[in-house]
Scaffold this motif. Structure first.
Motif, PDB file in Angstrom:
ATOM      1  N   PHE A  26     -36.300  19.531  17.020  1.00  0.00           N
ATOM      2  CA  PHE A  26     -35.608  20.097  18.176  1.00  0.00           C
ATOM      3  C   PHE A  26     -34.139  19.668  18.201  1.00  0.00           C
ATOM      4  O   PHE A  26     -33.255  20.466  18.466  1.00  0.00           O
ATOM      5  N   GLU A  27     -33.867  18.394  17.908  1.00  0.00           N
ATOM      6  CA  GLU A  27     -32.483  17.880  17.930  1.00  0.00           C
ATOM      7  C   GLU A  27     -32.274  16.877  16.812  1.00  0.00           C
ATOM      8  O   GLU A  27     -33.070  15.948  16.650  1.00  0.00           O
ATOM      9  N   THR A  28     -31.174  17.074  16.053  1.00  0.00           N
ATOM     10  CA  THR A  28     -30.784  16.126  15.007  1.00  0.00           C
ATOM     11  C   THR A  28     -29.340  15.646  15.195  1.00  0.00           C
ATOM     12  O   THR A  28     -28.833  14.899  14.361  1.00  0.00           O
ATOM     13  N   PHE A  29     -28.681  16.050  16.244  1.00  0.00           N
ATOM     14  CA  PHE A  29     -27.347  15.582  16.631  1.00  0.00           C
ATOM     15  C   PHE A  29     -26.266  15.883  15.593  1.00  0.00           C
ATOM     16  O   PHE A  29     -25.231  15.236  15.578  1.00  0.00           O
ATOM     17  N   ASP A  30     -26.479  16.895  14.747  1.00  0.00           N
ATOM     18  CA  ASP A  30     -25.489  17.156  13.714  1.00  0.00           C
ATOM     19  C   ASP A  30     -24.549  18.315  14.020  1.00  0.00           C
ATOM     20  O   ASP A  30     -23.493  18.404  13.434  1.00  0.00           O
ATOM     21  N   VAL A  31     -24.888  19.193  14.950  1.00  0.00           N
ATOM     22  CA  VAL A  31     -24.015  20.327  15.255  1.00  0.00           C
ATOM     23  C   VAL A  31     -23.720  20.362  16.756  1.00  0.00           C
ATOM     24  O   VAL A  31     -24.597  20.672  17.557  1.00  0.00           O
ATOM     25  N   ASP A  32     -22.510  19.998  17.137  1.00  0.00           N
ATOM     26  CA  ASP A  32     -22.030  20.069  18.523  1.00  0.00           C
ATOM     27  C   ASP A  32     -22.988  19.495  19.579  1.00  0.00           C
ATOM     28  O   ASP A  32     -23.288  20.164  20.573  1.00  0.00           O
ATOM     29  N   SER A  54     -21.983   8.176  22.494  1.00  0.00           N
ATOM     30  CA  SER A  54     -21.155   8.641  21.380  1.00  0.00           C
ATOM     31  C   SER A  54     -22.072   9.281  20.348  1.00  0.00           C
ATOM     32  O   SER A  54     -23.285   9.046  20.325  1.00  0.00           O
ATOM     33  N   PHE A  55     -21.482  10.101  19.500  1.00  0.00           N
ATOM     34  CA  PHE A  55     -22.213  10.755  18.427  1.00  0.00           C
ATOM     35  C   PHE A  55     -21.624  10.285  17.118  1.00  0.00           C
ATOM     36  O   PHE A  55     -20.409  10.385  16.904  1.00  0.00           O
ATOM     37  N   GLU A  56     -22.472   9.741  16.255  1.00  0.00           N
ATOM     38  CA  GLU A  56     -22.042   9.061  15.034  1.00  0.00           C
ATOM     39  C   GLU A  56     -22.697   9.694  13.813  1.00  0.00           C
ATOM     40  O   GLU A  56     -23.672  10.427  13.932  1.00  0.00           O
ATOM     41  N   SER A  57     -22.165   9.343  12.629  1.00  0.00           N
ATOM     42  CA  SER A  57     -22.770   9.724  11.353  1.00  0.00           C
ATOM     43  C   SER A  57     -22.749   8.530  10.430  1.00  0.00           C
ATOM     44  O   SER A  57     -21.797   7.750  10.432  1.00  0.00           O
ATOM     45  N   SER A  62     -26.963  11.896  11.319  1.00  0.00           N
ATOM     46  CA  SER A  62     -26.197  12.013  12.554  1.00  0.00           C
ATOM     47  C   SER A  62     -27.085  11.484  13.668  1.00  0.00           C
ATOM     48  O   SER A  62     -28.307  11.637  13.622  1.00  0.00           O
ATOM     49  N   TYR A  63     -26.473  10.856  14.655  1.00  0.00           N
ATOM     50  CA  TYR A  63     -27.278  10.292  15.732  1.00  0.00           C
ATOM     51  C   TYR A  63     -26.449  10.123  16.993  1.00  0.00           C
ATOM     52  O   TYR A  63     -25.220  10.120  16.964  1.00  0.00           O
ATOM     53  N   ALA A  64     -27.165   9.996  18.102  1.00  0.00           N
ATOM     54  CA  ALA A  64     -26.559   9.682  19.390  1.00  0.00           C
ATOM     55  C   ALA A  64     -26.690   8.185  19.606  1.00  0.00           C
ATOM     56  O   ALA A  64     -27.718   7.590  19.289  1.00  0.00           O
ATOM     57  N   ARG A  65     -25.631   7.572  20.139  1.00  0.00           N
ATOM     58  CA  ARG A  65     -25.674   6.147  20.472  1.00  0.00           C
ATOM     59  C   ARG A  65     -25.380   5.977  21.957  1.00  0.00           C
ATOM     60  O   ARG A  65     -24.341   6.396  22.458  1.00  0.00           O
ATOM     61  N   ASP A 176     -29.822   3.915  19.210  1.00  0.00           N
ATOM     62  CA  ASP A 176     -29.451   5.085  18.424  1.00  0.00           C
ATOM     63  C   ASP A 176     -30.665   5.998  18.325  1.00  0.00           C
ATOM     64  O   ASP A 176     -31.780   5.529  18.106  1.00  0.00           O
ATOM     65  N   VAL A 177     -30.439   7.301  18.461  1.00  0.00           N
ATOM     66  CA  VAL A 177     -31.511   8.292  18.336  1.00  0.00           C
ATOM     67  C   VAL A 177     -31.033   9.355  17.357  1.00  0.00           C
ATOM     68  O   VAL A 177     -30.004   9.988  17.589  1.00  0.00           O
TER      69      VAL A 177
END
Length: 183
Positions: A26-32, A54-57, A62-65, A176-177
């Motif tokens: 459902f979500e991988t935090f890689d596109v917007d 924040s959104f990191e790589s 890619s992940y949300a912190r 981190d998710v």
């Protein structure tokens, strides 16, 4: 090639393709992800917790912190990031799956449904983190209602938001998710 090979070859190819190209989470935090996820803290109701989303790589991940300080002072006690669902989940969804790492603290997932009308109404499930990426699976039966007026467990087809939350006690938060999905 014998007759059975001609019949089985397409089935093996189709079966293999399905296994290799599994449906994306459902979500991988890689596109917007900033268009889908928002940061919320207890400051909206007078609390004094502070933090940031924040959104990191890192290493192709890619992940949300979510990081900050949770304070129970002034009737507060949470920081979170959440996603408001644009479309309902399948009624057949049995739970939520996360890929997480953190600072060893206990964190929570809050889901809200069409029946959670007041701001302090939600369903909550807890999980622990480690410094290594770990998959967490939370069936809907693990989610407990915040109020006695709510159903015992959330109905998948009525869920309208999902939040990852640092909650309930004074502590430093860092989680981190990298994936959110439903099973």
């Amino acid at each position: 090639m014998n007759t059975w090979n001609w019949i089985l070859a397409p089935l093996l190819i189709l079966g293999g393709a399905g296994a290799v190209h599994a449906e994306e989470p459902f979500e991988t935090f890689d596109v917007d992800p900033t268009k889908r996820w928002e940061y919320v803290a207890d400051t909206v109701m007078g609390g004094v917790s502070s933090g940031a989303l924040s959104f990191e790589s890192e290493d192709l991940d890619s992940y949300a912190r979510l990081a900050g300080t949770v304070s129970t002072a002034n009737n507060g006690g949470f920081i979170q990031f959440r996603h408001l669902l644009a479309t309902p989940l399948s009624k057949g969804a049995e739970g939520l799956r996360l890929r997480v790492r953190g600072n060893g603290e206990v964190y929570f997932v809050h889901v809200r449904t069409k029946g959670t009308r007041l701001p302090w109404h939600y369903y909550q499930a807890q999980f622990e983190t480690t410094a290594n990426w770990t998959e967490i699976r939370l069936p809907w039966s693990a989610f407990k209602p915040s109020a006695s007026l709510l159903r015992d467990t959330p109905a998948a087809g009525k869920i309208k938001s999902v939040g990852v939350v640092a909650y309930g006690r004074d502590h430093s938060a860092k989680i981190d998710v990298s994936e959110v999905d439903f099973f």
